[in-house]
Scaffold this motif. Structure first.
Motif, PDB file in Angstrom:
ATOM      1  N   PHE A   1       0.813  -1.220   0.000  1.00 34.48           N
ATOM      2  CA  PHE A   1       0.000   0.000   0.000  1.00 34.48           C
ATOM      3  C   PHE A   1       0.848   1.273   0.000  1.00 34.48           C
ATOM      4  O   PHE A   1       0.442   2.290  -0.533  1.00 34.48           O
ATOM      5  CB  PHE A   1      -0.926   0.034   1.223  1.00 34.48           C
ATOM      6  N   LEU A   2       2.013   1.228   0.629  1.00 36.77           N
ATOM      7  CA  LEU A   2       2.759   2.476   0.811  1.00 36.77           C
ATOM      8  C   LEU A   2       4.087   2.553   0.057  1.00 36.77           C
ATOM      9  O   LEU A   2       4.576   3.645  -0.213  1.00 36.77           O
ATOM     10  CB  LEU A   2       3.039   2.712   2.307  1.00 36.77           C
ATOM     11  N   VAL A   3       4.717   1.418  -0.233  1.00 44.38           N
ATOM     12  CA  VAL A   3       6.101   1.485  -0.694  1.00 44.38           C
ATOM     13  C   VAL A   3       6.332   0.976  -2.127  1.00 44.38           C
ATOM     14  O   VAL A   3       6.900   1.692  -2.955  1.00 44.38           O
ATOM     15  CB  VAL A   3       7.026   0.715   0.286  1.00 44.38           C
ATOM     16  N   ALA A   4       5.870  -0.254  -2.432  1.00 41.22           N
ATOM     17  CA  ALA A   4       6.302  -0.952  -3.650  1.00 41.22           C
ATOM     18  C   ALA A   4       6.086  -0.136  -4.924  1.00 41.22           C
ATOM     19  O   ALA A   4       6.977   0.003  -5.753  1.00 41.22           O
ATOM     20  CB  ALA A   4       5.578  -2.291  -3.763  1.00 41.22           C
TER      21      ALA A   4
ATOM     22  N   GLY B   1      -6.063   9.316  -5.532  1.00 38.02           N
ATOM     23  CA  GLY B   1      -6.995   8.279  -5.090  1.00 38.02           C
ATOM     24  C   GLY B   1      -6.270   7.058  -4.544  1.00 38.02           C
ATOM     25  O   GLY B   1      -6.553   6.584  -3.446  1.00 38.02           O
ATOM     26  N   ALA B   2      -5.258   6.607  -5.302  1.00 42.99           N
ATOM     27  CA  ALA B   2      -4.499   5.421  -4.895  1.00 42.99           C
ATOM     28  C   ALA B   2      -3.762   5.697  -3.594  1.00 42.99           C
ATOM     29  O   ALA B   2      -3.668   4.835  -2.718  1.00 42.99           O
ATOM     30  CB  ALA B   2      -3.521   5.035  -5.991  1.00 42.99           C
ATOM     31  N   THR B   3      -3.245   6.927  -3.434  1.00 43.19           N
ATOM     32  CA  THR B   3      -2.501   7.270  -2.228  1.00 43.19           C
ATOM     33  C   THR B   3      -3.404   7.185  -1.009  1.00 43.19           C
ATOM     34  O   THR B   3      -3.068   6.568  -0.011  1.00 43.19           O
ATOM     35  CB  THR B   3      -1.943   8.702  -2.343  1.00 43.19           C
ATOM     36  N   ALA B   4      -4.596   7.813  -1.099  1.00 42.62           N
ATOM     37  CA  ALA B   4      -5.515   7.821   0.039  1.00 42.62           C
ATOM     38  C   ALA B   4      -5.942   6.393   0.386  1.00 42.62           C
ATOM     39  O   ALA B   4      -5.944   6.012   1.561  1.00 42.62           O
ATOM     40  CB  ALA B   4      -6.736   8.670  -0.292  1.00 42.62           C
ATOM     41  N   LEU B   5      -6.275   5.595  -0.630  1.00 39.22           N
ATOM     42  CA  LEU B   5      -6.678   4.208  -0.398  1.00 39.22           C
ATOM     43  C   LEU B   5      -5.571   3.446   0.329  1.00 39.22           C
ATOM     44  O   LEU B   5      -5.823   2.713   1.282  1.00 39.22           O
ATOM     45  CB  LEU B   5      -7.009   3.536  -1.747  1.00 39.22           C
TER      46      LEU B   5
ATOM     47  N   TRP C   1      -3.204   4.592   2.318  1.00 38.73           N
ATOM     48  CA  TRP C   1      -3.096   5.009   3.717  1.00 38.73           C
ATOM     49  C   TRP C   1      -4.225   4.390   4.550  1.00 38.73           C
ATOM     50  O   TRP C   1      -3.988   3.906   5.659  1.00 38.73           O
ATOM     51  CB  TRP C   1      -3.156   6.527   3.844  1.00 38.73           C
ATOM     52  N   TRP C   2      -5.449   4.420   4.030  1.00 38.04           N
ATOM     53  CA  TRP C   2      -6.595   3.861   4.772  1.00 38.04           C
ATOM     54  C   TRP C   2      -6.412   2.367   5.027  1.00 38.04           C
ATOM     55  O   TRP C   2      -6.627   1.878   6.130  1.00 38.04           O
ATOM     56  CB  TRP C   2      -7.905   4.092   4.003  1.00 38.04           C
ATOM     57  N   LEU C   3      -5.992   1.651   3.975  1.00 39.74           N
ATOM     58  CA  LEU C   3      -5.834   0.203   4.133  1.00 39.74           C
ATOM     59  C   LEU C   3      -4.683  -0.121   5.078  1.00 39.74           C
ATOM     60  O   LEU C   3      -4.767  -1.060   5.885  1.00 39.74           O
ATOM     61  CB  LEU C   3      -5.622  -0.456   2.770  1.00 39.74           C
ATOM     62  N   SER C   4      -3.588   0.645   4.999  1.00 39.14           N
ATOM     63  CA  SER C   4      -2.460   0.416   5.919  1.00 39.14           C
ATOM     64  C   SER C   4      -2.923   0.620   7.355  1.00 39.14           C
ATOM     65  O   SER C   4      -2.564  -0.153   8.254  1.00 39.14           O
ATOM     66  CB  SER C   4      -1.313   1.389   5.632  1.00 39.14           C
ATOM     67  N   GLY C   5      -3.718   1.683   7.560  1.00 36.27           N
ATOM     68  CA  GLY C   5      -4.249   1.962   8.900  1.00 36.27           C
ATOM     69  C   GLY C   5      -5.117   0.813   9.387  1.00 36.27           C
ATOM     70  O   GLY C   5      -5.029   0.394  10.546  1.00 36.27           O
ATOM     71  N   ALA C   6      -5.935   0.278   8.483  1.00 35.43           N
ATOM     72  CA  ALA C   6      -6.834  -0.824   8.864  1.00 35.43           C
ATOM     73  C   ALA C   6      -6.027  -2.058   9.273  1.00 35.43           C
ATOM     74  O   ALA C   6      -6.327  -2.705  10.293  1.00 35.43           O
ATOM     75  CB  ALA C   6      -7.765  -1.156   7.697  1.00 35.43           C
TER      76      ALA C   6
END
Lengths: 502, 91
Positions: free
Chosen positions: A93-96, B22-26, B28-33
């Motif tokens: 989600f954040l890096v790859a 859009g992809a960035t916000a998604l 962050w939300w999923l990482s938080g979850a």
């Protein structure tokens, strides 16, 4: 020859070595360019890369170490397995995606993309080599113990043998040989773990409840092995370990490097999905294997030694294979465990060599001769091989899964904050990134040294100076806050300097 | 001062610098979850370890069931994310 040596296990052991050497020989001719050496020319598919990444994760620490921890501590060992997999969604989600877009050969390329190149490359090299050193210790110790137990070869010679083999793979075969060795090993390991799982469950009529009842009945701690015990005793260390495992994956240089072996961002994303799913399946099997070892190996006097199991707790999975599958399965699992160690140390060595030859030699010293860069990479491989052997000899008494958690803590504290901020926050300055990264690296390393793992267990002092192990719960926020604070301060002072005097 | 204004400008004008909002916000939300689910499990281990040791199905305790659920859950989540984002990128 050791107590467990049999002609089949020795034959399989030799077959593993022969197969890996053959792969190296076949791929060596294709490894003439820098791009081939570092990233296999970006020609791997998402599934191949996912399998190789999963293989990097299914190390000796994961297989032998986690099984060993379950055997001694019960459910606490399973927390490692869960933590190892939880890092994957964060990578995805954040890096790859961002990393694949910005970089070329390793994560330092992404840092250098928008920050000042030389200082960031030097920082990335220092932190990568530190992480790799800790990770290598775990693998070398696992290798030495395993080969010593199975083949009766002295621990020191076993460590030297692994060092020589891994140096050859990387030096001649580069990323392509390293990846193919990893793919073959991952397939063999998953298949063997599945076989061991099925045979273990078969002993209990495929009834997990019967397996658990038996494990609870024979373990000295009985029902306590079903609940997390260490978390309650030291919640801060437990949560700190959770944080290190969650964020550490996104800072492991040998994992991040693999996102450049696929052709595009879509394949990079797909790789993480395959890696995550294969690892989750693997750790589910490790649970069965771990509790199977409690139920079937612990009560067996043949495997009991003065301080616990013959060969140490890390050998629980190996003993279980002999209990449920006889000498044939013992030979297979031992050979696969040995292949696991070889494949993982090769990936680590390649990541270390690439940071020396590309980040330090080619980019910091600004040498643009590709042939010379490759030569430096190969010499660096030999250097890392020697260091790995020395570390393996120095740290032989440590639990291997434990040492990996230390590598994760340093990766989460030094590499992850800088990498994430550089790719997501436009306000980050080079000074901020350097300050945050160095504070993360130095604090994680320093607090690890004065913590229980090194200060007490290795150096022999009575009490640790810093009580929490790993220190990630303190050092990760510290790195983020430092990077943010220094960047904001620097930008503001620039603004003041430029503002007209009123 | 190590940073140079030129480098920052170069990076910010580069279209590959950041993925679409859009992809960035998604992400962050999923990482938080994921972080919440994982730390929720760990905190349960700190606060109510005995409840986790209680049998859920047969002799299989809640600790096993929840940790296996986390493993299966994150695999499914990464799979769905890859399917959705890769499909969106093709369009």
């Amino acid at each position: 020859m050791g107590a467990h040596a049999n002609s089949l296990s020795i034959g399989l052991f030799i077959a593993v070595v022969a197969a890996t050497v053959a792969i190296t020989w076949l791929t060596a001719r294709g490894t003439r360019s820098r791009s081939a050496f570092y990233s296999a020319d970006g020609n791997l598919s998402a599934f191949q890369n996912g399998l190789a990444i999963a293989g990097d994760y299914m190390s000796a620490a994961a297989f032998l170490g986690v099984t060993g921890l379950i055997t001694t501590n019960g459910f606490d060992g399973m927390l490692y397995g869960v933590g190892f997999v939880m890092g994957w969604p964060i990578v995805l989600f954040l890096v790859a995606e961002r990393l694949r877009r910005l970089g070329r050969f390793n994560f330092a390329c992404a840092l250098a993309h928008r920050l000042s190149e030389r200082p960031m490359r030097i920082f990335a090299a220092c932190s990568s080599l530190t992480v790799i050193a800790f990770y290598l210790i775990a693998q070398m110790v696992g290798a030495g113990q395993l080969v010593e137990l199975l083949f009766g070869i002295d621990y020191a010679y076993a460590v030297v043998l692994v060092g020589v083999l891994m140096t050859c793979y990387v030096m001649f075969g580069g990323m392509l040989a390293t990846t193919w060795i990893q793919i073959i090993k991952a397939t063999l390991l998953l298949a063997s773990a599945a076989l061991l799982t099925v045979l273990t469950l078969a002993r209990f009529g495929f009834d997990p409840s019967a397996l658990i009842d038996r494990a609870v009945a024979v373990h000295p701690r009985h029902g306590a092995i079903l609940a997390p015990a260490a978390l309650g005793k030291d919640p801060i260390s437990g949560l700190s370990l959770g944080l290190a495992l969650l964020l550490g994956t996104s800072g492991l240089p040998h994992i991040l490097m693999r996102f450049f072996t696929v052709p595009d961002v879509r394949a990079a994303r797909g790789s993480v999905f395959f890696a995550c799913t294969l690892n989750a399946a693997f750790f589910l099997m490790v649970y069965v294997i771990g509790f199977g070892a409690v139920a079937l190996v612990l009560p067996d006097p043949a495997y009991r030694a003065a301080g616990g199991l013959v060969g140490g707790a890390n050998m629980a999975a190996i003993h279980l294979s002999q209990v449920v599958g006889g000498d044939a399965l013992l030979g297979l699992i031992s050979a696969v465990a040995f292949a696991t160690i070889l494949a993982v140390v090769s990936g680590l060595t390649l990541a270390g060599a690439s940071t020396i030859s590309h980040d330090l030699y080619a980019r910091v010293l600004r040498v643009s001769d590709e042939r010379r860069e490759l030569q430096v990479g190969r010499v660096a491989t030999v250097g890392i091989g020697i260091v790995a052997v020395l570390l393996g000899l120095a740290f032989r008494t440590q639990n291997v899964a434990y040492m990996v958690s230390l590598a994760f803590a340093i990766a989460a504290s030094a590499n992850f904050p800088v990498l994430l901020l550089s790719m997501t926050w436009r306000g980050l300055t080079t000074a901020g990134a350097l300050a945050g990264g160095l504070i993360g690296l130095i604090s994680a390393l320093g607090l690890t040294i004065i913590g229980p793992a090194i200060w007490v267990k290795t150096l022999g002092y009575a009490a640790p100076i810093f009580p929490y192990d790993p220190p990630a719960i303190l050092t990760v926020p510290l790195a983020f806050v430092t990077a943010w604070g220094v960047s904001v301060w620097q930008t503001r002072s620039k603004r003041y300097a430029l503002a007209p005097a009123s | 001062m190590i940073d140079s204004g030129q480098q920052t400008t170069r990076a910010h004008s580069d279209p590959s610098f950041l993925p679409r909002e859009g992809a960035t916000a998604l992400g962050w939300w999923l990482s938080g979850a994921v972080a919440c689910a994982y730390f929720g499990f760990l905190v349960a281990g700190v606060v109510v370890p005995q409840a986790l040791a209680r049998p859920a199905i047969g002799s299989v305790p809640w600790s096993f069931l929840l940790s296996a659920g986390l493993l299966v859950g994150v695999s499914a989540l990464t799979g769905m994310y890859v399917l959705i984002v890769n499909a969106r990128e093709v369009r």
